[in-house]
Design a protein around this motif. Structure first.
Motif, short mmCIF file in Angstrom:
data_model
loop_
_atom_site.label_atom_id
_atom_site.label_comp_id
_atom_site.label_asym_id
_atom_site.label_seq_id
_atom_site.Cartn_x
_atom_site.Cartn_y
_atom_site.Cartn_z
N GLU A 7 0.83 -1.20 0.00
CA GLU A 7 0.00 0.00 0.00
C GLU A 7 0.87 1.25 0.00
O GLU A 7 0.66 2.18 -0.77
CB GLU A 7 -0.92 -0.02 1.23
N GLY A 10 2.77 1.64 -3.27
CA GLY A 10 1.91 2.23 -4.29
C GLY A 10 1.74 3.72 -4.09
O GLY A 10 1.77 4.50 -5.04
N MET A 11 1.58 4.12 -2.83
CA MET A 11 1.45 5.54 -2.52
C MET A 11 2.74 6.27 -2.87
O MET A 11 2.73 7.38 -3.40
CB MET A 11 1.12 5.74 -1.04
N LEU A 13 4.89 5.52 -5.23
CA LEU A 13 4.94 5.72 -6.68
C LEU A 13 4.05 6.87 -7.12
O LEU A 13 4.40 7.63 -8.02
CB LEU A 13 4.53 4.44 -7.41
N GLU A 14 2.89 7.01 -6.45
CA GLU A 14 1.96 8.08 -6.81
C GLU A 14 2.50 9.46 -6.44
O GLU A 14 2.31 10.41 -7.18
CB GLU A 14 0.63 7.88 -6.09
N VAL A 15 3.14 9.58 -5.28
CA VAL A 15 3.53 10.90 -4.80
C VAL A 15 4.97 11.29 -5.15
O VAL A 15 5.31 12.46 -5.07
CB VAL A 15 3.32 11.07 -3.28
N ASP A 16 5.78 10.34 -5.55
CA ASP A 16 7.17 10.65 -5.93
C ASP A 16 7.15 11.32 -7.30
O ASP A 16 7.45 10.72 -8.33
CB ASP A 16 8.01 9.37 -5.95
N GLN A 17 6.78 12.60 -7.30
CA GLN A 17 6.53 13.31 -8.55
C GLN A 17 7.77 13.46 -9.42
O GLN A 17 7.68 13.45 -10.64
CB GLN A 17 5.92 14.68 -8.25
N GLU A 27 6.30 16.26 -1.31
CA GLU A 27 5.71 14.94 -1.52
C GLU A 27 5.27 14.33 -0.20
O GLU A 27 4.23 13.67 -0.13
CB GLU A 27 6.71 14.03 -2.25
N THR A 30 1.94 15.72 0.76
CA THR A 30 0.88 15.07 0.00
C THR A 30 0.45 13.77 0.68
O THR A 30 -0.74 13.50 0.83
CB THR A 30 1.35 14.78 -1.45
N ARG A 34 -3.25 12.98 2.51
CA ARG A 34 -4.05 11.81 2.13
C ARG A 34 -4.37 10.93 3.32
O ARG A 34 -5.50 10.47 3.48
CB ARG A 34 -3.29 10.96 1.10
#
Length: 110
Positions: A7, A10-11, A13-17, A27, A30, A34
């Motif tokens: 989990e 996955g988060m 990967l989403e926030v590592d802009q 990041e 963010t 969430r």
């Protein structure tokens, strides 16, 4: 613990802009926002669940759900409809809706 790691992975990967594999301050904010929203949502769901759980046994019976639908949604539901609802929501088929089942059901209708 592997589910938690997946989990958060996955988060990540989403926030590592910037894709550098590390989390910078922006990041991290963010992620914190969430997590706060998810916690607040779970607390609100628990309050709704507790209101519906009239006898306080940490599960909602078919009759408690039927009363809640009538009282809060102004919807009178037949016994056949209640049976269908319980089949869809009561995943472990114990005749009651647990908080986990309630939360899963609510998330399906978002």
């Amino acid at each position: 613990s592997s589910g938690i790691n997946a989990e958060y992975g996955g988060m990540m990967l989403e926030v590592d802009q910037d894709g550098d594999g590390a989390i910078n301050f922006s990041e991290m904010l963010t992620i914190m926002i969430r997590m706060h929203k998810q916690t607040r949502e779970s607390q609100n769901l628990l309050k709704v669940f507790e209101v519906m759980d009239k006898d306080g046994n940490k599960r909602i019976s078919k009759s408690e759900l039927k009363k809640a639908l009538k009282l809060y949604c102004n919807k009178k539901v037949s016994n056949d409809e209640m049976d269908r609802i319980m089949q869809e929501v009561d995943f472990d088929n114990d005749g009651y809706i647990s908080f986990v089942e309630f939360a899963n059901c609510v998330h399906l209708f978002k």
